[in-house]
Design a protein around this motif. Structure first.
Motif, PDB file in Angstrom:
ATOM      1  N   ASP A 118      -1.811  10.255   4.117  1.00  0.00           N
ATOM      2  CA  ASP A 118      -0.689   9.302   4.156  1.00  0.00           C
ATOM      3  C   ASP A 118      -1.161   7.942   4.651  1.00  0.00           C
ATOM      4  O   ASP A 118      -0.762   6.891   4.116  1.00  0.00           O
ATOM      5  CB  ASP A 118       0.433   9.820   5.069  1.00  0.00           C
ATOM      6  N   ASN A 119      -2.025   7.969   5.650  1.00  0.00           N
ATOM      7  CA  ASN A 119      -2.552   6.719   6.199  1.00  0.00           C
ATOM      8  C   ASN A 119      -3.394   5.989   5.147  1.00  0.00           C
ATOM      9  O   ASN A 119      -3.284   4.762   4.986  1.00  0.00           O
ATOM     10  CB  ASN A 119      -3.377   7.007   7.458  1.00  0.00           C
ATOM     11  N   ASP A 120      -4.228   6.748   4.435  1.00  0.00           N
ATOM     12  CA  ASP A 120      -5.048   6.148   3.378  1.00  0.00           C
ATOM     13  C   ASP A 120      -4.160   5.526   2.292  1.00  0.00           C
ATOM     14  O   ASP A 120      -4.439   4.422   1.791  1.00  0.00           O
ATOM     15  CB  ASP A 120      -5.993   7.177   2.746  1.00  0.00           C
ATOM     16  N   GLN A 121      -3.084   6.230   1.943  1.00  0.00           N
ATOM     17  CA  GLN A 121      -2.160   5.691   0.929  1.00  0.00           C
ATOM     18  C   GLN A 121      -1.478   4.413   1.425  1.00  0.00           C
ATOM     19  O   GLN A 121      -1.320   3.443   0.686  1.00  0.00           O
ATOM     20  CB  GLN A 121      -1.093   6.731   0.578  1.00  0.00           C
ATOM     21  N   GLU A 122      -1.116   4.430   2.705  1.00  0.00           N
ATOM     22  CA  GLU A 122      -0.444   3.224   3.275  1.00  0.00           C
ATOM     23  C   GLU A 122      -1.421   2.052   3.308  1.00  0.00           C
ATOM     24  O   GLU A 122      -1.050   0.906   2.996  1.00  0.00           O
ATOM     25  CB  GLU A 122       0.060   3.557   4.690  1.00  0.00           C
ATOM     26  N   ILE A 123      -2.670   2.316   3.660  1.00  0.00           N
ATOM     27  CA  ILE A 123      -3.684   1.244   3.687  1.00  0.00           C
ATOM     28  C   ILE A 123      -3.890   0.712   2.266  1.00  0.00           C
ATOM     29  O   ILE A 123      -3.933  -0.514   2.038  1.00  0.00           O
ATOM     30  CB  ILE A 123      -5.013   1.759   4.293  1.00  0.00           C
ATOM     31  N   ALA A 124      -3.974   1.622   1.294  1.00  0.00           N
ATOM     32  CA  ALA A 124      -4.153   1.200  -0.098  1.00  0.00           C
ATOM     33  C   ALA A 124      -2.955   0.387  -0.551  1.00  0.00           C
ATOM     34  O   ALA A 124      -3.093  -0.630  -1.256  1.00  0.00           O
ATOM     35  CB  ALA A 124      -4.368   2.407  -1.001  1.00  0.00           C
ATOM     36  N   ARG A 125      -1.752   0.779  -0.187  1.00  0.00           N
ATOM     37  CA  ARG A 125      -0.540   0.046  -0.560  1.00  0.00           C
ATOM     38  C   ARG A 125      -0.541  -1.347   0.060  1.00  0.00           C
ATOM     39  O   ARG A 125      -0.250  -2.348  -0.605  1.00  0.00           O
ATOM     40  CB  ARG A 125       0.688   0.817  -0.129  1.00  0.00           C
ATOM     41  N   LEU A 126      -0.942  -1.417   1.325  1.00  0.00           N
ATOM     42  CA  LEU A 126      -0.952  -2.711   2.012  1.00  0.00           C
ATOM     43  C   LEU A 126      -2.024  -3.619   1.411  1.00  0.00           C
ATOM     44  O   LEU A 126      -1.832  -4.818   1.308  1.00  0.00           O
ATOM     45  CB  LEU A 126      -1.180  -2.525   3.514  1.00  0.00           C
ATOM     46  N   ARG A 127      -3.132  -3.074   1.032  1.00  0.00           N
ATOM     47  CA  ARG A 127      -4.185  -3.888   0.403  1.00  0.00           C
ATOM     48  C   ARG A 127      -3.735  -4.382  -0.977  1.00  0.00           C
ATOM     49  O   ARG A 127      -4.058  -5.482  -1.383  1.00  0.00           O
ATOM     50  CB  ARG A 127      -5.467  -3.082   0.259  1.00  0.00           C
ATOM     51  N   GLY A 128      -2.995  -3.534  -1.634  1.00  0.00           N
ATOM     52  CA  GLY A 128      -2.489  -3.907  -2.933  1.00  0.00           C
ATOM     53  C   GLY A 128      -1.413  -4.976  -2.829  1.00  0.00           C
ATOM     54  O   GLY A 128      -1.193  -5.778  -3.733  1.00  0.00           O
TER      55      GLY A 128
END
Length: 130
Positions: A118-128
């Protein structure tokens, strides 16, 4: 004599030895068996010489000590059996706790993996979103 089925007390023995209590025939046979002698040996023990009397007294003392030792041994054996039962219960408890710990550990690892994902997905979303 108790092991032979008679309800003798210490006073019964003392009175019988002193001659103030009669010895019944069935008791005489049981008593002879306790001492490992014949009824004749019991009846004619008064005619023994001093050395034989001393030997008989030593035998009687040894037999009495053996009886007390056997009672103590039986008590220790019963105690050991109780300890074995308790140890088995503790062993099962430890195994149950170990199983619960392993299950909790597996669940905790799975939860941690989900959090990381979930954290990795949130980081990817924020980078996007940048």
């Amino acid at each position: 004599m108790r092991k032979a089925g008679f309800k003798w007390q210490q006073t019964t023995t003392a009175k019988t030895e002193a001659g103030s209590r009669p010895l019944r025939l069935n008791e005489a046979f049981a008593l002879a068996g306790c001492f490992g002698v014949t009824v004749d040996d019991l009846l004619f023990a008064g005619n023994l010489d001093d050395e034989a009397k001393e030997s008989l007294a030593s035998f009687q003392l040894a037999n009495s000590l053996l009886g007390a030792t056997m009672v103590r041994f039986d008590a220790l054996l019963a105690h050991r059996e109780a300890v074995d039962v308790e140890l088995e219960g503790l062993r099962r408890l430890v195994l149950d706790l170990k199983g619960e710990h392993e299950q909790s550990s597996v669940e905790a690892q799975a939860h941690l993996r989900r959090l990381i994902a979930d954290n990795d997905q949130e980081i990817a979303r924020l980078r996007g979103a940048e």
